[in-house]
Scaffold this motif. Structure first.
Motif, PDB file in Angstrom:
ATOM      1  N   GLY A 151      -7.354   0.639   3.669  1.00 38.95           N
ATOM      2  CA  GLY A 151      -6.464  -0.118   2.789  1.00 38.95           C
ATOM      3  C   GLY A 151      -7.226  -0.764   1.646  1.00 38.95           C
ATOM      4  N   VAL A 185      -2.492   7.862   2.182  1.00 41.26           N
ATOM      5  CA  VAL A 185      -2.161   6.493   1.771  1.00 41.26           C
ATOM      6  C   VAL A 185      -0.993   5.961   2.605  1.00 41.26           C
ATOM      7  CG1 VAL A 185      -1.344   5.060  -0.143  1.00 41.26           C
ATOM      8  CG2 VAL A 185      -3.074   6.795  -0.549  1.00 41.26           C
ATOM      9  N   THR A 237      -6.539   2.024  -6.538  1.00 38.46           N
ATOM     10  CA  THR A 237      -5.329   1.680  -7.290  1.00 38.46           C
ATOM     11  C   THR A 237      -5.674   0.804  -8.491  1.00 38.46           C
ATOM     12  OG1 THR A 237      -3.983   1.827  -5.290  1.00 38.46           O
ATOM     13  CG2 THR A 237      -3.064   0.577  -7.121  1.00 38.46           C
ATOM     14  N   ALA A 242      -6.797   0.155  -2.265  1.00 39.92           N
ATOM     15  CA  ALA A 242      -6.510  -0.919  -3.223  1.00 39.92           C
ATOM     16  C   ALA A 242      -7.494  -0.878  -4.388  1.00 39.92           C
ATOM     17  CB  ALA A 242      -6.557  -2.278  -2.528  1.00 39.92           C
ATOM     18  N   CYS A 251      -2.141   5.067   6.075  1.00 41.01           N
ATOM     19  CA  CYS A 251      -2.825   3.769   6.065  1.00 41.01           C
ATOM     20  C   CYS A 251      -1.814   2.633   5.960  1.00 41.01           C
ATOM     21  CB  CYS A 251      -3.805   3.722   4.900  1.00 41.01           C
ATOM     22  SG  CYS A 251      -4.565   2.122   4.662  1.00 41.01           S
ATOM     23  N   ALA A 252      -0.812   2.808   5.110  1.00 40.64           N
ATOM     24  CA  ALA A 252       0.220   1.777   4.965  1.00 40.64           C
ATOM     25  C   ALA A 252       0.964   1.574   6.279  1.00 40.64           C
ATOM     26  CB  ALA A 252       1.198   2.165   3.858  1.00 40.64           C
ATOM     27  N   THR A 309       0.830  -1.199   0.000  1.00 38.88           N
ATOM     28  CA  THR A 309       0.000   0.000   0.000  1.00 38.88           C
ATOM     29  C   THR A 309       0.868   1.254   0.000  1.00 38.88           C
ATOM     30  OG1 THR A 309      -1.777  -1.166   1.149  1.00 38.88           O
ATOM     31  CG2 THR A 309      -1.839   1.219   1.243  1.00 38.88           C
ATOM     32  N   ILE A 349      -3.063  -6.336  -3.121  1.00 39.56           N
ATOM     33  CA  ILE A 349      -3.400  -5.766  -1.810  1.00 39.56           C
ATOM     34  C   ILE A 349      -4.758  -6.290  -1.350  1.00 39.56           C
ATOM     35  CG2 ILE A 349      -3.892  -3.635  -0.553  1.00 39.56           C
ATOM     36  CD1 ILE A 349      -1.878  -2.254  -2.491  1.00 39.56           C
TER      37      ILE A 349
END
Length: 157
Positions: free
Chosen positions: A81, A63, A88, A85, A66-67, A21, A115
């Motif tokens: 997440g 982001v 993305t 994803a 969150c990662a 992520t 992810i």
């Protein structure tokens, strides 16, 4: 010691999802910096470029946050997440189809799907529910998951 206090036990899938992520977050940060460094490549007014760079930087911070949450094993980071994803994978689809750049789009789609798979594997689901040994997912959800387990622990004290 301070960092060790922040790390919560989480399955390998969740930590890998956090690592993957972070890749779109870094890409957004690089995009924001490139907009500031190479402003002559666009006909847009400079205040628009600043706003666009700030937007990408803010999204990159979200982001990357969150990662980091996934990497440190915090359950609150799983839902964002999943959203990141899906976004993305959608960006990858746009790169592949309408933009006509499958060399860029296909890896981005695969990253988003990877992810998602990692966050929906059984160990990640059990972790997010606070599932105990020998307990089904339904029983853990009925109990209230991790919040229910914490409340029960406080009650027992």
């Amino acid at each position: 010691m301070w960092l060790a206090d922040k790390i919560v036990p989480a399955p390998r899938e969740v930590r890998l999802a956090g690592l993957f992520t972070a890749l779109p977050g870094v890409a957004l940060l690089v995009l924001g910096v490139l907009l500031l460094v190479a402003p002559g490549t666009s006909d847009a007014p400079s205040n628009n470029l600043l706003a666009e760079a700030a937007f990408y930087a803010l999204l990159a911070v979200a982001v990357l946050g969150c990662a980091a949450g996934l990497g440190f094993g915090h359950t609150w980071a799983r839902s964002p997440g999943v959203v990141f994803a899906l976004i993305t994978a959608g960006v990858g689809w746009y790169l592949t189809g309408p933009s006509g750049r499958p060399a860029f789009g296909v890896p981005v789609i695969l990253l988003g799907l990877l992810i998602l798979v990692l966050l929906f594997r059984q160990p990640a689901r059990a972790w997010s529910l606070g599932q105990q040994e020998g307990e089904s997912e339904e029983e853990a959800a009925r109990r209230g998951g991790m919040a229910g387990r914490a409340a029960q622990r406080e009650k027992d004290l």
